[in-house]
Design a protein around this motif. Structure first.
Motif, PDB file in Angstrom:
ATOM      1  N   THR A  69       0.464  -1.162  -0.028  1.00  0.00           N
ATOM      2  CA  THR A  69      -0.003   0.007  -0.053  1.00  0.00           C
ATOM      3  C   THR A  69       1.197   1.559   0.362  1.00  0.00           C
ATOM      4  N   LEU A  70       0.057   2.028   0.021  1.00  0.00           N
ATOM      5  CA  LEU A  70       0.753   3.238  -0.650  1.00  0.00           C
ATOM      6  C   LEU A  70       1.063   4.143   1.594  1.00  0.00           C
ATOM      7  N   ARG A  71       0.364   3.240   1.906  1.00  0.00           N
ATOM      8  CA  ARG A  71       0.666   3.689   3.402  1.00  0.00           C
ATOM      9  C   ARG A  71       1.801   2.788   4.216  1.00  0.00           C
ATOM     10  N   GLN A  72       1.989   1.933   3.091  1.00  0.00           N
ATOM     11  CA  GLN A  72       3.176   1.291   3.641  1.00  0.00           C
ATOM     12  C   GLN A  72       5.043   2.105   3.332  1.00  0.00           C
ATOM     13  N   ILE A  94      -2.111  12.329  -1.155  1.00  0.00           N
ATOM     14  CA  ILE A  94      -3.117  11.343  -2.253  1.00  0.00           C
ATOM     15  C   ILE A  94      -4.108  11.667  -1.111  1.00  0.00           C
ATOM     16  N   VAL A  95      -4.835  11.778  -0.956  1.00  0.00           N
ATOM     17  CA  VAL A  95      -6.419  11.600  -0.554  1.00  0.00           C
ATOM     18  C   VAL A  95      -6.276  11.695   0.969  1.00  0.00           C
ATOM     19  N   GLY A  96      -5.711  10.648   1.698  1.00  0.00           N
ATOM     20  CA  GLY A  96      -5.751  10.358   2.907  1.00  0.00           C
ATOM     21  C   GLY A  96      -5.436   9.506   3.714  1.00  0.00           C
ATOM     22  N   CYS A 102      -5.387   1.697   1.577  1.00  0.00           N
ATOM     23  CA  CYS A 102      -6.214   0.665   0.769  1.00  0.00           C
ATOM     24  C   CYS A 102      -4.937   0.858  -0.650  1.00  0.00           C
ATOM     25  N   ALA A 103      -5.395   1.760  -1.327  1.00  0.00           N
ATOM     26  CA  ALA A 103      -4.740   2.321  -2.340  1.00  0.00           C
ATOM     27  C   ALA A 103      -2.990   1.307  -3.305  1.00  0.00           C
ATOM     28  N   THR A 104      -2.633   0.587  -3.622  1.00  0.00           N
ATOM     29  CA  THR A 104      -1.465  -0.710  -3.747  1.00  0.00           C
ATOM     30  C   THR A 104      -0.662   0.584  -4.709  1.00  0.00           C
ATOM     31  N   ILE A 105       0.715   0.217  -4.815  1.00  0.00           N
ATOM     32  CA  ILE A 105       1.605   0.482  -5.658  1.00  0.00           C
ATOM     33  C   ILE A 105       1.294  -0.036  -7.260  1.00  0.00           C
ATOM     34  N   GLY A 106       0.597  -1.920  -6.678  1.00  0.00           N
ATOM     35  CA  GLY A 106      -0.016  -1.756  -8.119  1.00  0.00           C
ATOM     36  C   GLY A 106      -0.411  -1.615  -9.286  1.00  0.00           C
ATOM     37  N   GLY A 107      -1.241  -0.634  -8.314  1.00  0.00           N
ATOM     38  CA  GLY A 107      -3.084   0.287  -8.964  1.00  0.00           C
ATOM     39  C   GLY A 107      -1.904   1.340  -9.611  1.00  0.00           C
ATOM     40  N   SER A 108      -1.322   2.018  -8.892  1.00  0.00           N
ATOM     41  CA  SER A 108      -0.612   3.102  -9.070  1.00  0.00           C
ATOM     42  C   SER A 108       0.005   2.984 -10.450  1.00  0.00           C
ATOM     43  N   ILE A 109       0.958   2.582 -10.156  1.00  0.00           N
ATOM     44  CA  ILE A 109       2.054   2.391 -11.772  1.00  0.00           C
ATOM     45  C   ILE A 109       1.767   1.294 -12.124  1.00  0.00           C
ATOM     46  N   TRP A 110       0.688   0.215 -12.716  1.00  0.00           N
ATOM     47  CA  TRP A 110       0.001  -0.084 -13.572  1.00  0.00           C
ATOM     48  C   TRP A 110      -0.840   0.973 -14.592  1.00  0.00           C
TER      49      TRP A 110
END
Length: 265
Positions: A69-72, A94-96, A102-110
């Motif tokens: 996750t982005l938080r990690q 990014i938002v909060g 919840c948001a993942t680095i895979g989703g962000s980069i893909w």
């Protein structure tokens, strides 16, 4: 919100890859962006059982699993020790916290979104991606590739002594960036800048004229920023005009280069 006819949690990457070859299949990341649409998905593929939610450190690199996750990333002490505050800064707006959990680095980069903060920062740091079929691909090449049905397994960050400063301009807190910029100094003394939210996908600009080779000053940083703005293209949307983005590029790249020289990375 999207709807899915089938929901599958594969136990291997091969199984996930095969499921993803179906035209109506979709890989679920953190669903932060996916849930904003009204898609009808045939098979929703959940990668959460594949152990891709870890940040692993090796002697020469970090590997960020696709489900990290982005938080990690924001709170990881090892990443900050290796690269300074740039990665934390690239996700902190990014938002909060709830969203970044919840948001993942895979989703962000893909997604290779034009507004992607992590894509811009990772591009400057010289990252690569590991794809299930295509193998390791430099992020600079991946960012320009068309979408296909491969799987993004991990983002690879080399530990090569590089340091970067990441800056954005936002119309309001937590909004998408109007422009994003990261300037990186490599261990060999060369410099590059990544500029995103143009509003197109982030791209890398090398200091091919060696404008910073003799040291970063206000004058040399300004010259490099001017060169970057001249070599890039910008467009207009509801957040800003092309001319405003070109101006922001000159400002943010100059500021990032000076901040890097002052040791604020």
């Amino acid at each position: 919100m999207f709807t899915a006819q089938h929901y599958v949690v594969p136990s291997t990457l091969d199984e996930a890859y095969m499921l993803n070859q179906k035209p109506k299949s979709t890989v679920l990341g953190g669903c932060g962006w996916l849930k904003m649409g009204r898609r009808q998905i045939g098979t929703a593929i959940d990668l959460s059982a594949l152990g891709l939610d870890k940040i692993e450190e090796y002697e020469d690199r970090f590997e960020l699993g696709a489900m990290v996750t982005l938080r990690q990333i924001e709170t990881h002490a090892g990443l900050q020790a290796a690269f300074g505050a740039c990665l934390r800064e690239s996700v902190a707006h990014i938002v909060g916290v709830q969203f970044r959990n919840c948001a993942t680095i895979g989703g962000s980069i893909w997604g290779r979104f034009g507004f992607s903060d992590p894509l811009t920062c990772l591009l400057a740091l010289g990252a690569s991606v590991r794809l299930h079929q295509a193998g390791v691909v430099p992020l600079s090449a991946f960012a320009a590739m068309p979408y296909d049905r491969d799987l993004l397994v991990a983002v690879i960050l080399p530990k090569a002594g590089q340091r970067a400063v990441y800056l954005t301009h936002r119309a309001s807190a937590t909004d998408f960036p109007v422009l994003a910029a990261a300037v990186c100094r490599r261990a060999d003394g060369t410099y590059c800048a990544a500029v995103g939210a143009r509003p197109q996908r982030a791209v890398l600009v090398e200091d091919t004229q060696n404008l910073l080779a003799n040291g970063v000053t206000e004058e040399s940083a300004r010259a490099f920023a001017e060169d970057a703005a001249e070599r890039l293209t910008f467009a207009s949307n509801l957040r800003g005009s092309a001319d405003f983005r070109a101006h922001l590029c000159r400002v943010l790249v100059r500021r990032a280069a000076v901040s890097l020289e002052e040791g604020h990375a």
